[in-house]
Scaffold this motif. Structure first.
Motif, mmCIF file in Angstrom:
data_model
loop_
_atom_site.group_PDB
_atom_site.id
_atom_site.type_symbol
_atom_site.label_atom_id
_atom_site.label_comp_id
_atom_site.label_asym_id
_atom_site.label_seq_id
_atom_site.Cartn_x
_atom_site.Cartn_y
_atom_site.Cartn_z
ATOM 1 N N GLY A 1 0.464 0.761 -0.654
ATOM 2 C CA GLY A 1 0.613 0.177 0.666
ATOM 3 C C GLY A 1 -0.534 0.598 1.568
ATOM 4 N N MET A 2 -0.634 -0.042 2.713
ATOM 5 C CA MET A 2 -1.723 0.236 3.640
ATOM 6 C C MET A 2 -1.735 1.701 4.076
ATOM 7 N N GLY A 3 -0.575 2.256 4.366
ATOM 8 C CA GLY A 3 -0.514 3.639 4.833
ATOM 9 C C GLY A 3 -1.063 4.613 3.809
ATOM 10 N N VAL B 1 -5.036 4.067 3.488
ATOM 11 C CA VAL B 1 -5.802 4.579 4.633
ATOM 12 C C VAL B 1 -5.748 6.101 4.678
ATOM 13 N N ALA B 2 -4.587 6.687 4.385
ATOM 14 C CA ALA B 2 -4.472 8.152 4.374
ATOM 15 C C ALA B 2 -5.414 8.769 3.344
ATOM 16 N N THR B 3 -5.552 8.130 2.183
ATOM 17 C CA THR B 3 -6.461 8.630 1.146
ATOM 18 C C THR B 3 -7.910 8.585 1.622
ATOM 19 N N ASP C 1 -7.994 -0.970 -5.519
ATOM 20 C CA ASP C 1 -9.036 -0.239 -4.791
ATOM 21 C C ASP C 1 -8.900 1.278 -4.910
ATOM 22 N N LEU C 2 -7.685 1.812 -4.855
ATOM 23 C CA LEU C 2 -7.524 3.267 -4.931
ATOM 24 C C LEU C 2 -7.919 3.799 -6.308
ATOM 25 N N LEU D 1 1.895 -6.275 2.882
ATOM 26 C CA LEU D 1 2.883 -6.858 1.969
ATOM 27 C C LEU D 1 2.227 -6.923 0.597
ATOM 28 N N ARG D 2 2.835 -6.351 -0.410
ATOM 29 C CA ARG D 2 2.159 -6.152 -1.696
ATOM 30 C C ARG D 2 2.276 -7.379 -2.600
#
Length: 315
Positions: free
Chosen positions: A269-271, A274-276, A237-238, A261-262
């Motif tokens: 990772g989720m963090g 979401v930060a992006t 997704d990124l 969990l990858r």
């Protein structure tokens, strides 16, 4: 030939009884708009189900649970038939779909970019919930794209593209044979331990395009585009998001599958994800678990819905 059960449902409205068909073998039957107690749904509501051998005719044991202060009622099987994990994940999928549909309406979305469309399940769900705007679906693998194309054939507002989306225009090898989990990334050790399908090594060469490069074509003819970006690309997704460049600012909202969990090597990772998204101006409006470990209860992935508050309509 119509079954006795179906004939019964068809006759009930003639005697002033409202019937809501919930699917094969299950219906809610209401008299005079008031609750009617038969299986716990209420004093004036029956839950009519096709029975199994040895069960009482007409009803199956269970209960109805009212959802907070709303008028909604959740019809439940008896406790010994319930699978808590399946119930939670099914409820999360339902609530996520309802929430996304509400956000599309609130923000006036008229074009949904469905990236990682698979066979069109997401688009069909939106249609079923009342979204009538344009849908643009992207699916890169040949076999799955054929199913997607067939699903969209009779819907003039649903466009399909056979390609993946990423950070740059290129070709790439995608892992196939992983059902709904085909990915441009290799499976992680954790993923291989969880899913036996990841042991397959089949690949297919696909075209990868940039989101920014397809937007004009996808939104052609829309006078005032208000796009929404849905991504479900199995760890990629990124990369799709990066391919939007500065044009990401045109999206009023988005949905992304984020990993706790990858399952895939090199996936964020989720963090980080979401930060992006938050750095690009989006804020979380909902988080819904997609998969959970049966043995520990840990969430593996969430569907994360985010909207651009600055794009919300004036009160």
């Amino acid at each position: 030939m119509q079954t006795l059960y179906r004939r019964l449902l068809a006759l009930m409205p003639r005697i002033g009884v409202q019937v809501t068909d919930l699917g094969p073998g299950t219906a809610v039957v209401t008299r005079r708009g008031r609750p009617f107690r038969a299986t716990g749904a209420g004093r004036d509501t029956w839950v009519l189900r096709r029975t199994r051998d040895g069960e009482r005719p007409g009803v199956r044991e269970g209960e109805a649970v009212r959802l907070g202060g709303t008028d909604a009622v959740l019809l439940m099987d008896a406790p010994d038939r319930r699978d808590e994990r399946k119930l939670q994940l099914a409820a999360a999928e339902y609530l996520c779909s309802q929430h996304v549909t509400a956000m599309l309406e609130l923000y006036g979305v008229n074009c949904v970019f469905d990236v990682g469309a698979n066979a069109g399940q997401y688009a069909r769900r939106l249609r079923g919930l009342g979204y009538t705007g344009r849908i643009v679906s992207f699916e890169p693998t040949s076999e799955t794209f054929a199913r997607l194309e067939k699903a969209a054939a009779d819907d003039p507002a649903w466009r399909v593209y056979r390609c993946g989306l990423g950070r740059e225009e290129t070709t790439a090898q995608i892992h196939t044979g992983w059902k709904t989990m085909n990915s441009l990334l290799s499976a992680s050790d954790y993923g291989k331990g969880r899913y036996s399908r990841f042991t397959q090594a089949d690949t297919e060469e696909i075209r990868v395009r940039r989101l920014a490069e397809v937007m004009d074509e996808a939104m052609e003819g829309l006078a005032e585009p208000r796009p929404f970006l849905k991504m479900d690309t199995q760890g990629y997704d990124l990369e799709v998001f990066a391919g939007g460049g500065e044009r990401i600012a045109e999206f009023v909202g988005m949905q992304s599958e984020v990993a706790v969990l990858r399952l895939y090597e090199g996936s964020p990772g989720m963090g980080e994800a979401v930060a992006t998204y938050e750095a690009a101006g989006f804020g979380i409006t909902g988080m819904y678990p997609v998969t959970r470990e049966a043995t520990t209860g840990r969430v593996i992935e969430f569907d994360c819905v985010l909207m651009r508050a600055a794009a919300a309509p004036a009160p």
